[in-house]
Every structure is written in structure tokens, then in C-alpha cells.
Design a protein around this motif. Structure first.
Motif, PDB file in Angstrom:
ATOM      1  N   THR A  10       0.848  -1.181   0.000  1.00 42.85           N
ATOM      2  CA  THR A  10       0.000   0.000   0.000  1.00 42.85           C
ATOM      3  C   THR A  10       0.886   1.235   0.000  1.00 42.85           C
ATOM      4  O   THR A  10       1.738   1.395   0.871  1.00 42.85           O
ATOM      5  N   GLU A  11       0.703   2.114  -0.989  1.00 42.21           N
ATOM      6  CA  GLU A  11       1.446   3.368  -1.020  1.00 42.21           C
ATOM      7  C   GLU A  11       0.844   4.299   0.026  1.00 42.21           C
ATOM      8  O   GLU A  11      -0.369   4.557   0.025  1.00 42.21           O
ATOM      9  N   LEU A  12       1.685   4.773   0.950  1.00 41.88           N
ATOM     10  CA  LEU A  12       1.223   5.655   2.013  1.00 41.88           C
ATOM     11  C   LEU A  12       1.262   7.108   1.564  1.00 41.88           C
ATOM     12  O   LEU A  12       2.181   7.521   0.861  1.00 41.88           O
ATOM     13  N   LYS A  13       0.271   7.868   2.012  1.00 41.63           N
ATOM     14  CA  LYS A  13       0.201   9.299   1.721  1.00 41.63           C
ATOM     15  C   LYS A  13       0.541  10.040   3.010  1.00 41.63           C
ATOM     16  O   LYS A  13      -0.277  10.071   3.942  1.00 41.63           O
ATOM     17  N   SER A  15       1.117  13.057   5.709  1.00 40.15           N
ATOM     18  CA  SER A  15       0.367  14.276   5.998  1.00 40.15           C
ATOM     19  C   SER A  15       1.152  15.535   5.633  1.00 40.15           C
ATOM     20  O   SER A  15       0.573  16.616   5.542  1.00 40.15           O
ATOM     21  N   ASP A  48      -4.197   4.058   4.263  1.00 37.94           N
ATOM     22  CA  ASP A  48      -3.134   4.515   3.367  1.00 37.94           C
ATOM     23  C   ASP A  48      -2.613   5.901   3.761  1.00 37.94           C
ATOM     24  O   ASP A  48      -1.896   6.548   3.024  1.00 37.94           O
ATOM     25  N   GLN A  49      -2.988   6.356   4.961  1.00 36.34           N
ATOM     26  CA  GLN A  49      -2.546   7.664   5.460  1.00 36.34           C
ATOM     27  C   GLN A  49      -1.431   7.493   6.486  1.00 36.34           C
ATOM     28  O   GLN A  49      -1.488   6.596   7.338  1.00 36.34           O
TER      29      GLN A  49
END
Length: 103
Positions: A10-13, A15, A48-49
Motif C-alpha cells: 500500500t502506497e502511504l500518503k 500528511s 493509506d494515510q
């Protein structure tokens, strides 16, 4: 990981943008992360955050962190003495900086 096998990636986004992220370490239900621009961060992943909270700023050329109890020990790498503006100069002694970690 499940039963010794990797799951889906999972590509993390994050903050906020990260600057030279390094030394990701597990810490309770979150992660510790060093940024080469002098920050020690707490990273909390939800789906994904990736929520980035700065624990300490103003560190001198940090490259790694290790948690011992409630203290994060930050190692400085003095990389500017190898590949940067200070190349060829005496780096002096290296230090470990203790930082109280949030629970």
C-alpha cells in the motif's frame, strides 16, 4: 505479513512532505522516523494515510534512531564531512542525543 508471506503493498500518503527520510523504527503502535533535515518524527499509519508528527527538530545531521525504554537515541552521521560542504574537515566527536519519546 501473514503466515510468513508478504501481503499487498500500500502506497502511504504522508500528511506532509518528508525531507531525506531515514531510519524507520517500530515504536509501540507507531513508527519513529529520522529526517535528514534534523527532525525526529512519530509516524502513525491508518489505512493509506501516514500522520507525521515532529517530536524533535534542530538535530545535527541525524541518520538513525533507536528506542530504549521511553528515550530515543539519535545518532548523528556528519555526512557533510564525507560528501558535503565540510568535506575534508575534521568532524570532531560524534554524539548520541537522547530525546524523550511520546507514549
Amino acid at each position: 505479513m501473514k503466515d510468513g508471506k508478504a501481503g499487498a503493498v500500500t502506497e502511504l500518503k504522508p500528511s506532509r512532505p518528508l525531507d531525506h527520510a531515514d531510519a524507520l523504527r517500530a515504536h509501540g503502535s507507531s513508527l519513529l522516523l529520522i529526517e535528514g533535515n534534523g527532525k525526529l518524527d512519530k509516524v502513525t499509519v491508518k489505512g493509506d494515510q501516514a500522520e507525521i508528527d515532529t517530536i524533535k527538530d534542530g538535530l545535527a545531521e541525524p541518520v538513525s534512531v533507536t528506542a530504549v525504554g521511553g528515550t530515543g537515541w539519535i545518532a548523528e552521521g556528519k555526512l557533510s564531512y564525507i560528501i558535503g560542504d565540510n568535506k575534508g574537515k575534521d568532524p570532531g566527536p560524534f554524539t548520541l542525543t537522547p530525546v524523550a519519546l511520546p507514549k
